[in-house]
Design an enzyme around this catalytic site. Sequence first.
Site, PDB file in Angstrom:
ATOM      1  N   ASP A 135      34.610  42.212   7.365  1.00  0.00           N
ATOM      2  CA  ASP A 135      35.410  41.662   8.466  1.00  0.00           C
ATOM      3  C   ASP A 135      36.298  42.718   9.100  1.00  0.00           C
ATOM      4  OD1 ASP A 135      34.276  39.221   8.073  1.00  0.00           O
ATOM      5  OD2 ASP A 135      35.960  38.356   6.968  1.00  0.00           O
TER       6      ASP A 135
ATOM      7  N   LYS B  41      32.799  24.983   6.830  1.00  0.00           N
ATOM      8  CA  LYS B  41      31.734  25.913   7.230  1.00  0.00           C
ATOM      9  C   LYS B  41      30.966  26.219   5.945  1.00  0.00           C
ATOM     10  CE  LYS B  41      30.945  30.327   9.600  1.00  0.00           C
ATOM     11  NZ  LYS B  41      30.201  31.029   8.534  1.00  0.00           N
TER      12      LYS B  41
ATOM     13  N   ARG C 155      17.093  28.614  10.583  1.00  0.00           N
ATOM     14  CA  ARG C 155      17.694  29.263  11.746  1.00  0.00           C
ATOM     15  C   ARG C 155      17.057  30.623  12.003  1.00  0.00           C
ATOM     16  NH1 ARG C 155      21.435  33.071  12.978  1.00  0.00           N
ATOM     17  NH2 ARG C 155      22.766  32.698  14.801  1.00  0.00           N
TER      18      ARG C 155
END
Length: 674
Positions: free
Chosen positions: A62, A130, A151
């Site tokens: 991140d 999530k 996906r």
Amino acid sequence: MNKNPEDVKKTQMAGSDKTTHSQSRNNTDKAARISYLTELLNRASRAYYQESREIMTNYEYDALYDELSQLEKETGIVLASSPTVNVGYEVLSELPKEAHPEKMLSLDKTKDVDQLAAWLSDKEGLLSWKLDGLTVVLTYRNGSLFKAVTRGNGEVGEVITNNARVFVNLPLSIDFKGELILRGEAVISYEDFEKINDSIEDTGEKYKNPRNLCSGSVRQLNNKVTAERNVRFYAFTLVSAEGTDFDTRRSQMQWLTDRGFQCVEWQITDSAKIKDTVKWFAGRVADNPIPSDGLVLVLDDIEYGRSLGTTSKFPRDSIAFKWKDEIKETVLEKIEWSASRTGLINPIAVFEPVELEGTTVTRASVHNISVMRELKLGEGDHIMVYKANMIIPQIAENLTKSNTAGIPQNCPVCKSSTVTKEENGVATLHCPNPSCLAKQIKLLSLFVSRDAMNIEGLSETTIEKLVDSGIIKELADLFHVEKFEKEFVEMEGFGRKSFENLCRSVEKAKHTTADRLLYSLGIPGIGKANARLIAKACGNKWEAIENMNTEQLTAIDGIGDVMAAAFTEYFQSAENRKIVADILDVIDLDETFEKGDTSLEGVTFVITGSLEHFANRDQLKEKLEKAGARVAGSVSAKTTYLINNDVTSSSGKNKKAKELGIPIISEEEVLKLL
């Protein structure tokens, strides 16, 4: 995800550059930094999503992602392969592939609750977990599951319809005949993850986290494997339902629930309540049985959300919230080294207690030698620690960087010389000794089992933790747990009561018999029955037992050449002799022997079917063996009697006995023989 040391070095060098050159040189440096970060982050994502391994932590990913995004804004340079504009990677699988009707975008993210409030403005939103699994798109037609597609990279997914059919909570038929398309997350619970990992003996083959296990389970070519993994599906978006019209997301979720789908847990909120709603979810993270890595906020008003459109990467009607890591400073006390079943020895940081996310934390995995070197750890260092996804303790940074922590030259369990291995730039420590107790968890489990030493309260998982912590280094140590009261009580998953129960069980188990001890050693081929035969032949005298030779052993009815060879080989080992001697030093071995009834000596029985006069077959078996008989598991020419209360049964054993002319007798007849 654990970083490659070279990557760390480059990151640190590039991050430490000073702005001492011209603007042109500065832009050149920034462009080089962008190129480097793009390649590094893509490599980390490939490793995580496609290869089920980790090269850096989520915290580090991140931070580097945010740095790249800022540099792109400053320079206007965005590479075609940048993770800020691309979604996922090429699907690598033998499963059929299928393009999605429209691109599945990822979500923009924030760690700031105030930003969520500003994003909502005067609108209401639906806040949900999530989930950390694999996103799947389901299509139903005529009330039945028609298709399931992963996906994938957002544009092309893999067809996994057969696997979806065995998701444990997915309805195969629903009360809706039109075409229904929905999205959700396939996940594996923490409990199932731990059970599956516990069943894998090779530590190197264990899964790193539930997401990696789920990804591999959902994309199996054989859906029997998927079914065994207890994969679950939680719906989070209704894409379309033919002939229906909804105004709000909450009404969609309720409609899906009414159709039999399990939906992700959600709450309706607004800008005034968002902090309390986030806090509500935060308070449930530790007890949430399903892995999650944050929250998702979507506008409740469907039409308004659609009117906002999308960016090239993100939809504008939803945003992800990642937990803002609570980072605290503490002092590293030591590095412990934990040996595993495959010989891998992992470093664990032990530090002064610190409160994180409402719990006291004192330990964190350092993963491997490379990470330890990267962090430059040493006793007394001031370190910053956090909980990844509010659950797993991690070291974010080492402020002191003394780099004084050494690598052990000997295995913490068996003291054999250690070996360092390097693969794909990651260095790991190993114990090469095949006899290391850490590699023999199954042997320890047998040793404490009911028919062996009968130490209650020691599951295989518990034993592994005791070995990993260094409490158990040899079999005899299992009788000395009282010496490790502090370590045991503070160990995760244990407490004062479980320690006291274990001490009582150990004390009781110290009083045992020769046949139980012999069986507990795990000598190949020496099961309960054979251990009794050998002990009986030696009059229960242990010295006679361990000094038996091949000729003496094979003279016992039921002991063959292979068993005798394994037995003598075991006791010819000086190391094994010491193991047994250490056990004998701490137990009270009952060597009394009563010859008793030998009326059935030389008679071989096989037991089948249900019993009436005995609680179970073991009870009858014990009775027969005390009378000198042998009890076998299958009918052969050496069988004297088959015991079955249903003489007319067409079972395989009855059929075999009749073919060989072996009498089939009932319990009543057995009691007469006894």
